[in-house]
Write an enzyme that holds these catalytic residues in place. Structure first.
Site, PDB file in Angstrom:
ATOM      1  CG  ASP A  60     -29.137 -19.553  16.147  1.00  0.00           C
ATOM      2  OD1 ASP A  60     -28.834 -20.721  16.457  1.00  0.00           O
ATOM      3  OD2 ASP A  60     -30.103 -18.942  16.655  1.00  0.00           O
ATOM      4  CG  ASP A  62     -34.282 -23.807  16.851  1.00  0.00           C
ATOM      5  OD1 ASP A  62     -35.448 -24.084  16.535  1.00  0.00           O
ATOM      6  OD2 ASP A  62     -33.344 -24.621  16.780  1.00  0.00           O
ATOM      7  CG  ASN A 180     -31.906 -16.017  18.968  1.00  0.00           C
ATOM      8  OD1 ASN A 180     -31.241 -16.942  18.500  1.00  0.00           O
ATOM      9  ND2 ASN A 180     -32.711 -16.165  20.006  1.00  0.00           N
TER      10      ASN A 180
END
Length: 231
Positions: A60, A62, A180
């Site tokens: 991922d 961001d 996240n």
């Protein structure tokens, strides 16, 4: 002044000194540069990798590898005055937007290490025009982030986006994701390595699971990546 009063005053002075020291240390640590030695794989490791299909590490962007904010954000999540690692200028809906991008501590070292062992895949819920520009900067001409998936490849669910790992590889034993957001991999929990969201803490390397020590020592997240799906 009695001994008790003196000790109380000394304790307060010491506490004040420690507070100021920690504050100054955090300010300095934010701008410290770290140089790593990147050692190539041994001949034995290269031979072993040549005998099997490489596993895929899906990354991922961001709040996992980077954090960014743009001109229109009324409450930026980054402390004012913190310089970005790079600035992106993109056009969204015919409007020019500047993104100020901060790289998670040691992310370049992390990418250098895991790219020797795994095929890296970027999978972000961001728009392609932004995600591609960020990936280009992180790749920095190394050619390690060639495969990329963006928002149009995600599945909208309950106001968020999920990522279908089977669209990357039919053999789910060969793919895992570092993200996240648990919602992004809710359908593939056994293929996920959770990580805390990062919003620009310069001392993240001292506290988070996404940390690495210099000169090749591994920490918890690097160990998880290297051994989660070992042969």
């Amino acid at each position: 002044m009695g001994l008790r009063a003196f000790m109380l005053l000394a304790s307060k002075v010491w506490s004040c000194f420690c507070y100021m020291f920690r504050k100054q240390y955090r300010a300095l640590a934010q701008y410290q540069s770290v140089k790593y030695e990147i050692y190539p794989l041994s001949p034995v490791s290269r031979h072993r990798l040549s005998l099997v299909k490489r596993k895929m590490l899906v990354l991922d962007l961001d709040e996992t590898l980077i954090h960014s904010h743009h001109d229109a954000m009324l409450r930026p999540t980054v402390k004012p005055g913190t310089p970005p690692d790079f600035v992106l200028k993109v056009t969204i809906d015919k409007h020019p937007v500047r993104f100020f991008v901060h790289k998670r501590p040691h992310v370049d070292y992390f990418l250098d290490i895991v790219s020797q062992w795994y095929e890296l895949v970027v999978f972000t819920a961001s728009m392609e025009i932004y995600g591609a520009a960020v990936a280009d900067k992180l790749d920095n001409g190394r050619g390690i982030l060639r495969r990329r998936f963006y928002r149009q490849h995600c599945t909208p669910e309950h106001g968020s986006y999920t990522k279908n790992l089977s669209s990357i590889c039919d053999d789910l034993n060969r793919v895992f994701i570092l993200d996240n957001s648990p919602g992004a991999y809710r359908d593939f929990p056994d293929n996920a390595i959770p990580i805390k969201s990062w919003f620009s803490d310069p001392l993240d390397c001292c506290r988070e699971t996404y940390t690495y020590t210099a000169y090749g020592s591994t920490c918890s997240i690097l160990t998880s990546v290297l051994y989660k799906f070992r042969e």
